[in-house]
Design an enzyme around this catalytic site. Structure first.
Site, mmCIF file in Angstrom:
data_model
loop_
_atom_site.group_PDB
_atom_site.id
_atom_site.type_symbol
_atom_site.label_atom_id
_atom_site.label_comp_id
_atom_site.label_asym_id
_atom_site.label_seq_id
_atom_site.Cartn_x
_atom_site.Cartn_y
_atom_site.Cartn_z
ATOM 1 N N LYS A 193 -46.462 159.095 26.026
ATOM 2 C CA LYS A 193 -45.709 159.082 27.276
ATOM 3 C C LYS A 193 -46.276 160.054 28.311
ATOM 4 O O LYS A 193 -46.210 159.785 29.515
ATOM 5 C CB LYS A 193 -44.238 159.393 27.016
ATOM 6 C CG LYS A 193 -43.502 158.277 26.291
ATOM 7 C CD LYS A 193 -42.012 158.554 26.220
ATOM 8 C CE LYS A 193 -41.270 157.403 25.568
ATOM 9 N NZ LYS A 193 -39.809 157.589 25.590
ATOM 10 N N GLY A 198 -27.870 154.526 20.382
ATOM 11 C CA GLY A 198 -29.081 154.367 21.173
ATOM 12 C C GLY A 198 -29.516 152.951 21.471
ATOM 13 O O GLY A 198 -30.397 152.751 22.317
ATOM 14 N N THR A 246 -44.563 154.360 24.328
ATOM 15 C CA THR A 246 -43.706 155.138 23.447
ATOM 16 C C THR A 246 -44.499 156.292 22.850
ATOM 17 O O THR A 246 -45.684 156.477 23.148
ATOM 18 C CB THR A 246 -43.102 154.231 22.345
ATOM 19 O OG1 THR A 246 -42.121 154.971 21.625
ATOM 20 C CG2 THR A 246 -44.167 153.720 21.391
ATOM 21 N N GLY A 264 -35.063 164.641 25.105
ATOM 22 C CA GLY A 264 -34.065 165.638 25.470
ATOM 23 C C GLY A 264 -34.176 166.072 26.918
ATOM 24 O O GLY A 264 -33.162 166.250 27.605
ATOM 25 N N GLU A 312 -40.594 158.380 41.571
ATOM 26 C CA GLU A 312 -39.992 159.705 41.757
ATOM 27 C C GLU A 312 -39.455 160.246 40.438
ATOM 28 O O GLU A 312 -39.631 161.422 40.112
ATOM 29 C CB GLU A 312 -38.868 159.600 42.796
ATOM 30 C CG GLU A 312 -38.195 160.936 43.139
ATOM 31 C CD GLU A 312 -37.075 161.302 42.177
ATOM 32 O OE1 GLU A 312 -36.870 162.516 41.934
ATOM 33 O OE2 GLU A 312 -36.437 160.380 41.643
ATOM 34 N N TYR A 336 -30.976 154.556 17.181
ATOM 35 C CA TYR A 336 -30.389 153.210 17.137
ATOM 36 C C TYR A 336 -30.544 152.533 15.778
ATOM 37 O O TYR A 336 -30.099 151.392 15.589
ATOM 38 C CB TYR A 336 -30.992 152.316 18.236
ATOM 39 C CG TYR A 336 -32.495 152.223 18.237
ATOM 40 C CD1 TYR A 336 -33.161 151.333 17.405
ATOM 41 C CD2 TYR A 336 -33.241 153.016 19.090
ATOM 42 C CE1 TYR A 336 -34.534 151.247 17.423
ATOM 43 C CE2 TYR A 336 -34.615 152.934 19.118
ATOM 44 C CZ TYR A 336 -35.266 152.048 18.286
ATOM 45 O OH TYR A 336 -36.643 151.970 18.296
ATOM 46 N N ASN A 343 -42.818 155.849 30.658
ATOM 47 C CA ASN A 343 -42.579 154.904 29.561
ATOM 48 C C ASN A 343 -42.735 153.445 30.002
ATOM 49 O O ASN A 343 -42.604 152.541 29.193
ATOM 50 C CB ASN A 343 -41.179 155.106 28.959
ATOM 51 C CG ASN A 343 -40.092 154.431 29.769
ATOM 52 O OD1 ASN A 343 -40.084 154.501 30.995
ATOM 53 N ND2 ASN A 343 -39.169 153.767 29.090
#
Length: 501
Positions: A147, A305, A143, A214, A159, A284, A168
């Site tokens: 990352k 989330g 996290t 994003g 990929e 979340y 992640n």
């Protein structure tokens, strides 16, 4: 031919089936040893599909479906045997890697999805390479802020991870090599698809689309056939010219705006998007952000989330173990975790027993209980009744809203509200954002009137006439409160959605 003879023949066939079943499982373990040496994954979906198609073609007429189900079961058992054989060599834990993790839902999620020994690994930047190259873990999720930083330390990228430029999930392959993956892509795709909308060919606006989350979202939306526009504080498309995108069908929040403890806040209003069909917010905590509550008010489908968090974890479990987690299981864990983390907010007429029931409910469920009136009395250094008498109800309600703003943003509490909490509409989003609102319904003739200045002023019947419609409108659940607090608390517990143990 008698029944006993037929049963004898069936027993003989069963003996042969058991012998062949043992041979098949032994071969599965041999396959696991070969895969361990070559670094191949347990699950080969293309081969499995081909095998089922072949079985159905060769099955006796009329038994195609049954044969397919039988071999599905056999292959699931084989995969399980392979996973056991490949993981028996180690008892290293799984975990999440970050700098400051604090309270994390992820250990709970991995325990529920796959029963994994899952831990939190907090490391400083200078410790990152040493940790990644160590043998202290079997698989790890990554996290913020690592990352991108871990990419140089893995041996290969999936990929999706190569395309996204960040990782992640890191899997330790049987030959010891490290494989970086990005399961956030899958998690966000599940989140969007959960809306059940036909969005291909339409526009999406992504708040914070230039960031890590994003950019993943932008890629998923493009792959789903949408025209995604990133909205930022600077650049060509900003919050100052949202009217340029009035045709947007989907809005996506990939910013931390509205996340606990700064909630409910919002990066913008949805007023600029009159054609909006759906909203996705990757936050979340709280369960419902300000954007989600605005969409709810407008009747627009939305998703938060937590589902993304569980869905990406489910794909990580597949990478770690080869076991595929079904969508039904993903939704079940999401719903149960959501209910577990929500506050239980008790509302109702003055004297209906909210404090006593809240105390008993908190004890039964192992939660902290907070009584808003008691919090206010501690802060005001006097009773609520005396404060209302001195300064008036309006001033008291302002202080009540301030207390709710702080307390209702937290999670996992039992909160007993004052009877007048519903008189201020601004209080509803405060308790709704992270709460299951339960109305305690007690007959007017049984309500306690002691030390109730507003009840004494207005009369219980007039007060009930004004407030009862508001209680019912706010409530997610209505529970009768007509006997001992212990019994009412148990009735509330039994009415709540299923939660995690």
């Amino acid at each position: 031919m008698d029944l006993d003879h037929l049963r004898t023949q069936i027993d003989q066939v069963d003996d042969k089936i058991l012998e062949l079943f043992g041979m098949r499982m032994a071969l599965s373990r041999d396959v696991a040893r070969v895969k361990s040496k070559t670094g191949q994954a347990v699950f080969d979906p293309e081969r499995e599909k081909q095998k089922i198609d072949e079985v159905r073609r060769r099955a006796p007429e009329g038994l195609e479906d049954e044969a397919g189900e039988l071999f599905h079961l056999l292959m699931d058992l084989s995969k399980h045997a392979q996973v056991q054989a490949m993981t028996k060599r180690t008892r290293r834990p799984y975990g999440v890697l970050g700098r400051t993790l604090g309270h994390s839902y992820t250990p709970i999620i991995y325990r529920e999805l796959a029963g994994l020994d899952y831990r939190t690994f907090e490391r400083e930047p200078e410790q990152l390479e040493e940790f990644i190259r160590s043998d202290a873990w079997e698989g790890v999720n990554v996290t913020i802020p690592y990352k991108r930083a871990v990419v140089p330390y893995v041996d290969e990228l999936s990929e999706v991870a190569e395309r996204m430029g960040n990782v992640n999930t890191i899997t330790r392959l049987p030959d010891g090599r490290l494989r970086g993956d990005n399961t956030d892509y899958h998690g966000f795709k599940v989140l969007v698809e959960s809306l059940g909308l036909d969005l291909a060919g339409k526009k999406a606006v992504v708040f914070g689309g230039a960031g890590g989350a994003g950019s993943t979202s932008m890629a998923v939306l493009a792959d789903l056939g949408m025209r995604a526009v990133s909205i930022g504080r600077t650049g060509e498309d900003t919050y100052e010219n949202l009217d340029r995108h009035a045709d947007a069908a989907l809005a996506v929040n990939c910013t931390p705006v509205g996340m606990f403890p700064k909630c409910p806040e919002s990066p913008c209003s949805l007023d600029a998007f009159p054609k909006l069909e759906g909203l996705v917010d990757i936050v979340y905590n709280p369960a419902r952000t300000a954007l989600m509550m605005e969409a709810e008010t407008r009747g627009i489908p939305y998703a938060g989330g937590l589902l993304m968090l569980v869905a990406q974890a489910a794909q990580a479990v597949e990478r770690y173990t080869g076991e595929v987690v079904s969508m039904d299981r993903i939704l079940e864990v999401t719903d149960r975790l959501s209910a577990t983390e929500r506050n239980i907010v008790l509302i109702g007429m003055p004297g209906c027993g909210k404090t006593r029931v809240g105390e008993r409910l908190a004890t039964i469920m192992g939660r902290e209980h907070i009584d808003i009136d008691r919090v206010l009395e501690d802060e005001l250094h006097t009773t609520c009744a005396d404060y209302i008498g001195r300064y008036g109800e309006d001033v008291f309600r302002e202080r009540e809203t301030e207390a709710l703003h702080r307390i209702a943003a937290r999670s996992g509490l039992v909160i007993s509200c004052g009877g007048g909490v519903v008189t201020r509409p601004e209080n509803y989003p405060l308790v709704h954002q992270n709460g299951i609102i339960v109305m305690l319904d007690r007959p007017i003739g049984e309500l306690s009137k002691k030390n109730r200045p507003i009840t004494a002023r207005d009369g219980i019947e007039a007060l009930a006439q004004r407030r009862m419609p508001l209680y019912r409108d706010w409530a997610d659940l209505i529970v009768a409160s007509r006997d001992r607090a212990e019994n009412t608390a148990k009735a509330v517990r039994d009415a709540l959605p299923p939660m995690l143990p």
